[in-house]
Every structure is written in structure tokens, then in C-alpha cells.
Design a protein around this motif. Structure first.
Motif, PDB file in Angstrom:
ATOM      1  N   LEU A 105     -32.502  -3.206  17.099  1.00  0.00           N
ATOM      2  CA  LEU A 105     -31.647  -2.670  16.041  1.00  0.00           C
ATOM      3  C   LEU A 105     -32.186  -1.308  15.630  1.00  0.00           C
ATOM      4  N   GLN A 106     -31.330  -0.284  15.748  1.00  0.00           N
ATOM      5  CA  GLN A 106     -31.668   1.068  15.289  1.00  0.00           C
ATOM      6  C   GLN A 106     -30.802   1.397  14.077  1.00  0.00           C
ATOM      7  N   VAL A 107     -31.383   2.066  13.092  1.00  0.00           N
ATOM      8  CA  VAL A 107     -30.584   2.563  11.968  1.00  0.00           C
ATOM      9  C   VAL A 107     -30.933   4.028  11.732  1.00  0.00           C
ATOM     10  N   PHE A 108     -29.908   4.792  11.350  1.00  0.00           N
ATOM     11  CA  PHE A 108     -30.066   6.214  11.064  1.00  0.00           C
ATOM     12  C   PHE A 108     -29.741   6.422   9.590  1.00  0.00           C
ATOM     13  N   LEU A 109     -30.744   6.832   8.822  1.00  0.00           N
ATOM     14  CA  LEU A 109     -30.625   6.885   7.360  1.00  0.00           C
ATOM     15  C   LEU A 109     -30.480   8.321   6.866  1.00  0.00           C
ATOM     16  N   ASN A 114     -35.336   8.351  -1.880  1.00  0.00           N
ATOM     17  CA  ASN A 114     -35.092   7.051  -2.493  1.00  0.00           C
ATOM     18  C   ASN A 114     -33.879   6.345  -1.907  1.00  0.00           C
ATOM     19  N   GLN A 115     -32.892   7.106  -1.475  1.00  0.00           N
ATOM     20  CA  GLN A 115     -31.758   6.503  -0.773  1.00  0.00           C
ATOM     21  C   GLN A 115     -32.221   5.954   0.572  1.00  0.00           C
ATOM     22  N   GLN A 116     -33.084   6.701   1.255  1.00  0.00           N
ATOM     23  CA  GLN A 116     -33.629   6.242   2.535  1.00  0.00           C
ATOM     24  C   GLN A 116     -34.507   5.008   2.335  1.00  0.00           C
ATOM     25  N   ARG A 117     -35.255   4.999   1.259  1.00  0.00           N
ATOM     26  CA  ARG A 117     -36.121   3.857   0.957  1.00  0.00           C
ATOM     27  C   ARG A 117     -35.301   2.562   0.859  1.00  0.00           C
ATOM     28  N   MET A 118     -34.184   2.625   0.151  1.00  0.00           N
ATOM     29  CA  MET A 118     -33.319   1.455   0.010  1.00  0.00           C
ATOM     30  C   MET A 118     -32.712   1.066   1.358  1.00  0.00           C
ATOM     31  N   GLY A 119     -32.377   2.082   2.166  1.00  0.00           N
ATOM     32  CA  GLY A 119     -31.836   1.810   3.491  1.00  0.00           C
ATOM     33  C   GLY A 119     -32.845   1.108   4.385  1.00  0.00           C
ATOM     34  N   ILE A 120     -34.111   1.463   4.255  1.00  0.00           N
ATOM     35  CA  ILE A 120     -35.175   0.806   5.042  1.00  0.00           C
ATOM     36  C   ILE A 120     -35.256  -0.671   4.667  1.00  0.00           C
ATOM     37  N   THR A 193     -22.642   1.528  22.062  1.00  0.00           N
ATOM     38  CA  THR A 193     -23.764   0.923  21.333  1.00  0.00           C
ATOM     39  C   THR A 193     -23.871   1.420  19.890  1.00  0.00           C
ATOM     40  N   ARG A 194     -23.046   2.390  19.523  1.00  0.00           N
ATOM     41  CA  ARG A 194     -23.116   2.901  18.147  1.00  0.00           C
ATOM     42  C   ARG A 194     -22.106   2.173  17.254  1.00  0.00           C
ATOM     43  N   ILE A 195     -22.580   1.717  16.094  1.00  0.00           N
ATOM     44  CA  ILE A 195     -21.719   1.119  15.071  1.00  0.00           C
ATOM     45  C   ILE A 195     -21.505   2.170  13.991  1.00  0.00           C
ATOM     46  N   LYS A 196     -20.273   2.669  13.915  1.00  0.00           N
ATOM     47  CA  LYS A 196     -19.985   3.742  12.971  1.00  0.00           C
ATOM     48  C   LYS A 196     -19.122   3.251  11.801  1.00  0.00           C
ATOM     49  N   THR A 197     -18.646   2.021  11.917  1.00  0.00           N
ATOM     50  CA  THR A 197     -17.639   1.540  10.970  1.00  0.00           C
ATOM     51  C   THR A 197     -18.166   0.519   9.966  1.00  0.00           C
ATOM     52  N   ALA A 224     -25.064   4.042  12.464  1.00  0.00           N
ATOM     53  CA  ALA A 224     -25.105   5.349  11.791  1.00  0.00           C
ATOM     54  C   ALA A 224     -23.701   5.672  11.289  1.00  0.00           C
ATOM     55  N   PRO A 225     -23.514   5.880   9.998  1.00  0.00           N
ATOM     56  CA  PRO A 225     -24.554   5.944   8.963  1.00  0.00           C
ATOM     57  C   PRO A 225     -24.968   4.553   8.481  1.00  0.00           C
ATOM     58  N   PHE A 226     -26.133   4.504   7.818  1.00  0.00           N
ATOM     59  CA  PHE A 226     -26.618   3.224   7.284  1.00  0.00           C
ATOM     60  C   PHE A 226     -27.196   3.453   5.895  1.00  0.00           C
TER      61      PHE A 226
END
Length: 514
Positions: A105-109, A114-120, A193-197, A224-226
Motif C-alpha cells: 500500500l502506497q499513499v501520497f500525502l 499536521n495534515q500529513q501527520r493525520m494522513g500517516i 494501480t492508482r486509486i484517485k477516487t 493519491a490524494p490521501f
């Protein structure tokens, strides 16, 4: 004659409306072009940095002349009493790894720190839901701050992996056979392989139905986005507790950020023992018995905030033109608040507090000119001119630049995420934290300090907006209203309601009854 008639016809009443409508449509496009040459030709007239005059001079003069009693000061600094709750991020279920990972699982934040922190935190929870192996999250380059800092530049990755080793599988990078799955790869074309929705606040079932099949088919899925992509409700308690564990235990800043933060904290508590070498012990045992207290103020008053709020901040026509131009360039003029007058916005509590206003709030709450104040901010719109009234009220005001040498700040210079990380670290070790207006930093700090039962003042924006509009208010009336309006806004536990963020309201998901 025919040409004259055609020319004259442009001004017939039935065409005047169409011409006006055309000008309205073209105005946002022409605005930057119209004022750009003027701002270069007459910089002093159109400068957005003209020092604004105090907007609340009567209150300011009273605040500068006030005498704060010992009782007021004592009440201001009193820590929170035990509220009957304690940190409880560990799940009651013994954590176990899946026998076999479903894939990567890959995520692009995106967003700020702090927004990235919550995404992690959400990414770890999602990896658990999908029984997937999490790739250390990729942090997008922020379009505003242009910061290229990676996860490993900000967070202690070994601590992160080790803390979660019994919960999920984590890899620092993809194995060779999946090395093609990069940000550049997904930027060039539509990829299977990209989930954009992924919807905002999607349920666990949505991911099981839409992402798990992709992982099972390709061995990997990249989302992405996440940001804000996992719901806060209707999740098993062990998943909620895992999010808490990530936020409050696994995410620790890199050593040099912590070391610089420790140095700033020591210099705030022991101003007489300042040192330029933060790697050596700054204070001895005797000093520690005389530790001073300090307030961290997150002065969220940057250009983005000022422009997006559509409020008037007292900088006159020059400032209004500058913000209108910036608004047009960044958001093509789309600012929802612009349909309201400045007075309406202030009555609704929708205007960020200026440095002058946050200073008056702190003064009314009992803090005086002996209070050590640490300013946590990336960049204040209007610079020192805008901060001058706050500095009048609190002359012992410090920031990263005043407390640390350029050599000490070298590793974080120009890196917004690392600058914010230092401020976050200092904020978590302060006696009191206050933010000038709500936002991601405010929400993250409120949640983290609630978890640790630390005093955190949440400004009552609606009340303050109304008080500052009342120009006949005396200092005693203002102070009484402020104290009454903030009696229960200083870190008291508020239980999370449906749809509210677990990271801002950690009780009851991350906390247990003591």
C-alpha cells in the motif's frame, strides 16, 4: 454615417447590460494586469507592508497601563486538574501481524506537516484493515511552501517502524520488482494501480471493495490524494486505538529537531543560562529548581490566511488591493466569505485574530509584560510592523531566530515542515498553548495536549469578534467578558462527536477513565 450609428448603438440601453456583464466577467482577469504596472511605478502607494495602525487603541492603552494581581497571574498559570481520563492508545486486543500480506500500500500525502501527520495515522490504520504492507508514506511538495522534505527528513523512521512492528508490516522502500511505482509514473498517464477516487472520509468497506481488489490483482495499490480519506466513525476499536498509537507514540521527530527544540525550551525556561551549543547540557540542578514558565502562541496570520478570510485587517486600500490580487492569482477570486461584510464575518467569528487582538486576549486573561512568549509561526503577514503591538504588550517575546544561532538553525532553514516540527515540539512542552485561529496546527496541538492533560486555550472567536466591534467597551468590561467566555476553553475534556476528528478530540477513542 453607418459607422457612427454602429458606434452609437453600443450605448443603447439594451446593450449596456450586456457590456456591463462582459466587464464583470473580464474584471478578475484584468485585475492583476491592471495593478501590476502601478505597483511597480508607485511602490510606496501600493505596498502591502505599510504599518497598520492599532485598531483597538483604547483597549491597547488600557492593557499597557494595567496592573496584574498575583492572584490573576497564579490563575493564568495553574495547570489543569485531573479530569478523570488517562492516555489509552494501546488496544485491549493483542496486536498480531497477518500470516500473509495482501500486497503493498502506497499513499501520497499533500498539505502541511499536521495534515500529513493525520494522513500517516490513517495510512497505518488502512494498511491494518487491508492486511497490506505499508510503504513509508510519500510527502508531496507543498505548492505554497515549496518544501521537499521527506518522511525520513521529519520523523524518526526507525522509531516509527519499531513501535508498529507488531501491528503492521512496514517497508522503507519498495522491492525492485515494484520500483516503477513512483510519483512520476502516476503523473504521466492513467494507471491501473492508482486509486484517485477515494472519497473524503471513506468507510472501511469502501477500501475493502475498491482498493483490496487492486492490491490482489497487481500486488500494489497507490492512493493519491490521501488526505482526510478515512472515516472517523464505524470503525473497530482496535483500528481507532491504532490511529491513536501512531499519532501519540510512533510519530517522533528526527533527533536534530528534538535537540533544537530542547535547546529552545531550556532557553525559555532559563533565560540567564543561554548557550549557543544545544548539544551540551545548558542548565545544572540548581537552575532546574528555578524553571520559568512560558506560553507558546501559534500566530496563524500568514498571507494565505489573510487573503482567504476576506476580512479587513486595517492595512487600508493598499492591503485590500494586495490581498485581492493575491486572491485572484491563487484562487481565481473564489473566496466564499467575500459575500459577507467585514462586520458580519467578525460577528460570526470567521476572522483570524491579528497579533494585536491575540495580545489583548492574553492580557485580559491575566498574562502581563513579564510573561515569556514563544512565537510559533512560519511567516507573519505584514512582518514586524504587524507584530509591533503584540511586542509592546509582551516584550519578552521570542522565536526560533531570537533564541537560536544561524548555525543551529542551518538544518531547518527554508524547510517549512521542519520549522513547523520544531514549533510543534516546543508547543508540546510549553505550560500553555494558544492559537490565534483554528487550523491544522491548532487541531493537532489541541488533540495532543488534551491527550496529555495540558492547558490549551481555545479562543472564543465569535465572542471576540463581537467584543472587538464594540468600540465603547471599557477595559474592565472587556476583561470580564473574556474571562467568562474562556472559563471552559482551557483544555477541558470534550468527548468526540460523530464525524469529528479523532486527532482533535482523542476522548474516548484514545483515552480511558482513570
Amino acid at each position: 454615417m453607418k459607422m457612427k450609428l454602429q458606434y452609437h448603438n453600443l450605448y443603447q440601453p439594451q446593450r449596456a447590460g450586456a457590456l456591463a456583464a462582459l466587464l464583470v466577467l473580464l474584471f478578475p482577469i484584468l485585475l492583476p494586469c491592471l495593478f501590476s504596472p502601478l505597483t511597480h511605478a508607485y511602490p510606496s502607494v501600493f505596498s502591502e507592508w505599510n504599518a497598520p495602525k492599532p485598531r483597538h487603541l483604547r483597549l491597547l492603552n488600557s492593557a499597557l497601563q494595567r496592573e496584574t494581581s498575583n492572584m490573576e497571574q497564579s490563575d493564568s498559570w495553574n495547570p489543569l486538574a485531573n479530569q478523570g481520563w488517562k492516555p489509552c492508545a494501546e488496544s485491549s486486543v493483542v496486536p498480531t501481524l497477518p500470516e500473509k500480506s495482501t500486497g503493498f500500500l502506497q499513499v501520497f500525502l499533500d498539505g502541511g506537516l499536521n495534515q500529513q501527520r493525520m494522513g500517516i495515522c490513517d495510512a497505518v490504520a488502512l494498511a491494518k484493515i487491508l492486511n497490506a504492507t505499508l510503504v513509508i508514506p510519500y510527502l508531496e511538495v507543498n505548492p505554497v511552501w515549496k518544501d521537499t522534505s521527506s518522511f525520513m527528513d521529519i520523523f524518526d523512521v526507525d522509531h516509527f517502524v519499531n513501535t508498529l512492528k507488531d501491528d503492521i508490516n512496514i517497508v522503507k522502500e519498495l522491492p525492485f520488482e515494484y520500483s516503477w511505482s513512483t510519483r512520476e509514473y502516476y503523473a504521466t498517464a492513467i494507471r491501473g494501480t492508482r486509486i484517485k477516487t477515494a472519497p473524503i472520509h471513506a468507510s472501511a468497506n469502501w477500501y475493502l471493495e475498491n482498493v483490496l481488489p487492486v492490491i490482489e490483482s497487481y500486488g500494489i495499490a497507490a492512493i493519491a490524494p490521501f488526505s482526510h480519506r478515512l472515516a472517523f466513525d464505524n470503525l473497530p476499536m482496535d483500528i481507532q486505538r491504532l490511529r491513536c498509537k501512531v499519532n501519540f507514540q510512533a510519530l517522533v521527530f528526527v533527533p536534530h529537531v528534538r535537540a533544537l527544540g530542547d535547546a529552545l525550551i531550556s532557553r525559555l525556561r532559563y533565560p540567564s543560562g543561554q548557550s549557543t551549543n544545544y548539544l551540551k547540557e545548558i542548565t545544572d540542578a540548581n537552575d532546574k529548581q528555578q524553571a520559568g514558565k512560558f506560553v507558546v502562541l501559534h500566530l496563524r496570520f500568514d498571507k494565505d490566511m489573510a487573503a482567504h478570510s476576506a476580512c479587513d485587517f486595517g492595512g487600508g486600500k493598499a492591503e485590500k488591493l494586495a490581498l485581492a490580487k493575491y486572491r485572484q492569482v491563487i484562487w481565481q477570486g473564489r473566496v466564499l466569505n467575500s459575500q459577507f461584510t467585514d462586520e458580519e464575518l467578525r460577528n460570526q467569528g470567521r476572522c483570524p485574530l491579528t497579533p494585536e487582538e491575540i495580545g489583548l486576549l492574553l492580557a485580559a486573561l491575566g498574562f502581563d509584560n513579564t510573561t515569556r512568549l514563544y512565537l510559533a509561526s512560519h511567516k507573519v503577514y505584514g512582518g514586524e510592523a504587524r507584530i509591533s503591538t503584540l511586542r509592546q504588550l509582551f516584550p519578552l517575546m521570542e522565536d526560533k531566530k531570537s533564541l537560536a544561532s544561524s548555525e543551529e538553525r542551518a538544518q531547518i532553514k527554508g524547510k517549512a515542515s521542519l520549522l513547523a516540527a520544531v514549533d510543534y515540539y516546543v508547543g508540546m512542552h510549553s505550560d500553555i498553548f494558544i492559537s490565534a485561529s483554528p487550523g491544522n496546527m491548532h487541531n493537532a496541538m489541541v488533540g495532543h495536549r488534551t491527550y496529555m492533560n495540558l492547558k490549551t486555550i481555545r479562543p472564543n472567536m465569535g465572542l471576540l469578534g463581537q467584543l472587538f466591534l464594540n468600540k465603547s467597551l471599557s477595559w474592565s468590561e472587556f476583561q470580564q467578558s473574556v474571562i467568562a467566555g474562556h472559563k471552559n476553553r482551557q483544555g477541558q475534556i470534550r468527548l468526540r462527536k460523530p464525524k469529528q476528528s479523532i486527532y482533535t478530540y482523542p476522548a474516548p477513542d484514545c483515552m480511558c477513565h482513570a
